[in-house]
Design an enzyme around this catalytic site. Structure first.
Site, PDB file in Angstrom:
ATOM      1  N   CYS A 224       0.865  -1.184   0.000  1.00 38.76           N
ATOM      2  CA  CYS A 224       0.000   0.000   0.000  1.00 38.76           C
ATOM      3  C   CYS A 224       0.895   1.225   0.000  1.00 38.76           C
ATOM      4  O   CYS A 224       1.691   1.410  -0.909  1.00 38.76           O
ATOM      5  CB  CYS A 224      -0.960  -0.027   1.196  1.00 38.76           C
ATOM      6  SG  CYS A 224      -0.164  -0.167   2.802  1.00 38.76           S
TER       7      CYS A 224
ATOM      8  N   ARG B  92      -2.165  -0.845   5.431  1.00 40.08           N
ATOM      9  CA  ARG B  92      -3.381  -1.373   4.802  1.00 40.08           C
ATOM     10  C   ARG B  92      -3.120  -2.749   4.181  1.00 40.08           C
ATOM     11  O   ARG B  92      -3.977  -3.622   4.190  1.00 40.08           O
ATOM     12  CB  ARG B  92      -3.875  -0.403   3.727  1.00 40.08           C
ATOM     13  CG  ARG B  92      -4.523   0.848   4.273  1.00 40.08           C
ATOM     14  CD  ARG B  92      -4.859   1.834   3.176  1.00 40.08           C
ATOM     15  NE  ARG B  92      -3.692   2.507   2.630  1.00 40.08           N
ATOM     16  CZ  ARG B  92      -3.733   3.457   1.698  1.00 40.08           C
ATOM     17  NH1 ARG B  92      -4.884   3.823   1.192  1.00 40.08           N
ATOM     18  NH2 ARG B  92      -2.629   4.032   1.272  1.00 40.08           N
TER      19      ARG B  92
END
Lengths: 147, 291
Positions: B244, B249
């Site tokens: 990410c 994430r």
């Protein structure tokens, strides 16, 4: 900071005396608890909000509105759709109280890195960007009216 | 949402329900750990007995861009009063985004006795369960931490580069605008902390939050397969690298692919776009297509 809105300068000074993380967090949580004071009323906007008011990079789904006042100043409103977005709410309260009714030039002078003066430097990059996004969006509203 | 065991996950035991957590609040063999993106949430109220593990102050080295080392992990484990036998249960905000990040870091130190509370903080709060501002303290423990093992579930830039050159499987879990390299239009807005926008060649775009339901729980295996296998054509038997912006994430997607769908080999590239997008000479693709 000399040309910042007086209430913002005052808040920055208050936070400069905070020395511990828990104290900073407690102060910010208290501000977030007062979010209703700056929350956008139905007379200004209702959901679903126009995406042009959405703060880019804010994972808490923050929105900003600036309403022109007869004296040429602005009144700011905010919403944070994530009920757990306490930091975004606290930032909105700080900005709403500091920016309402002040000369646009003072708002335009504000730098987004005030976020770190309030939240400290040990926040994640994403969180920092989201909060700076709220500041940037409010400041942009003043800047574009000055052009 | 259906019972966790009935959702068809490859490793269902990695998830526990809010009911399970509520029933184990006083279990000395269980430690509840809250890990959030928003640092104000834990002090504003948390599950009784839960400790906080903060990404910036607890899991990162404070000088080098890296995670804590063996001594740091041993000190953290001692502070929160766990031993290798303790079942740690992570939960947090944003669909357990940061909880899975902390989970991933704990796996670098081999603490496999770990779970995630399905639905995270949101579900606990939405169910009206108890929150407290009382910060618990536990007797310090001695945790014989091993050296951090980066070889199995972590990827570094050069490894990713070879993976790309070999046509390997990648998944970009950022937003579509980050994936395409689209500039943010309003002047003065922060970009991604990178000099270049776009994605790593070959990466499929699946924003991380697609794996979660509206109530914060994980989607069931069939729904996850529909996204990652049918829609994106990922092969669970091929090595997969998720990334990410800084690896947080993507730890959520790493968790989903590794535990819920049972992919054979998944790595989290924590250097992610802040490294790749600032690196000299690495290949980048702009636009909506992987290549």
């Amino acid at each position: 900071m000399a040309n910042y809105p007086p209430k913002l300068a005052e808040a920055l000074e208050d936070f400069s005396y905070i020395t511990t993380r828990p104290e900073r967090q407690e102060y910010l949580i208290q501000l977030a608890d007062e979010f209703k004071d700056v929350k956008v009323p139905p007379s200004v906007a209702t959901q679903p909000y126009d995406e042009s008011h959405r703060v880019p990079a804010c994972e808490s789904d923050a929105f900003v509105w600036a309403v022109d006042q007869p004296d040429g100043t602005l009144k700011f409103y905010f919403d944070v759709l994530n009920p757990q977005g306490l930091s975004a709410m606290a930032m909105a309260v700080i900005l709403g109280r500091s920016f309402d009714g002040v000369p646009l030039e003072e708002i335009a002078a504000v730098q987004p890195d005030i976020v770190f003066d309030f939240f400290g430097k040990d926040i994640s990059m994403g969180k920092g960007q989201g909060l700076m996004g709220i500041v940037n969006m409010a400041v942009y509203e003043a800047k574009r009216r000055l052009k | 949402m259906t019972d966790i065991a009935a959702r068809g996950y490859a490793k269902p035991d990695v998830l526990v329900s809010t009911e399970w957590v509520a029933a184990h609040l006083n279990d000395p063999n269980v430690r509840i750990i809250e890990s959030n993106e928003d640092p104000l949430l834990y002090p504003s109220g948390h599950i009784p007995g839960a400790v906080e593990v903060d990404w910036t102050t607890d899991l990162n080295d404070q000088v080098v861009r890296d995670y804590l080392g063996r001594d740091g992990f041993a000190a953290l484990a001692s502070r929160i009063g766990i031993t290798p036998e303790t079942t740690v249960v992570f939960y947090g905000d944003k669909n357990n985004w940061w909880a899975t990040y902390a989970f991933w870091v704990f796996q670098l130190f081999g603490h496999t006795n770990a779970r995630v509370m399905d639905g995270g903080r949101k579900k606990w709060v939405d169910e009206g369960r108890e929150l407290t501002r009382v910060v618990p303290t536990y007797p310090a423990t001695t945790y014989p931490a091993p050296e951090r093992n980066d070889a199995e579930i972590r990827a570094f830039r050069d490894y990713v580069l070879k993976h790309v050159e070999a046509g390997g499987q990648l998944i970009d879990v950022r937003s579509p605008a980050e994936y395409t390299g689209e500039k943010l239009h309003m002047e003065g807005y922060p970009q991604e902390g990178a000099l270049r926008g776009g994605h790593i060649p070959g990466a499929q775009s699946v924003p991380w939050a697609r794996a979660a339901n509206d109530d914060g729980t994980f989607k069931d295996a069939e729904a996850l397969k529909a996204i990652y296998l049918q829609e994106k054509g990922l092969d669970p038997h091929k090595e997969t690298i998720a990334y990410c912006r800084i690896g947080e994430r993507s730890s959520h997607t790493w968790f989903v692919l590794s535990y819920l769908l049972g992919f054979d080999k998944v790595r989290n590239y924590d250097g992610s776009w802040t490294e790749w997008g600032n690196s000299v000479g690495v290949p980048i693709v702009k636009g909506p297509n992987p290549r």
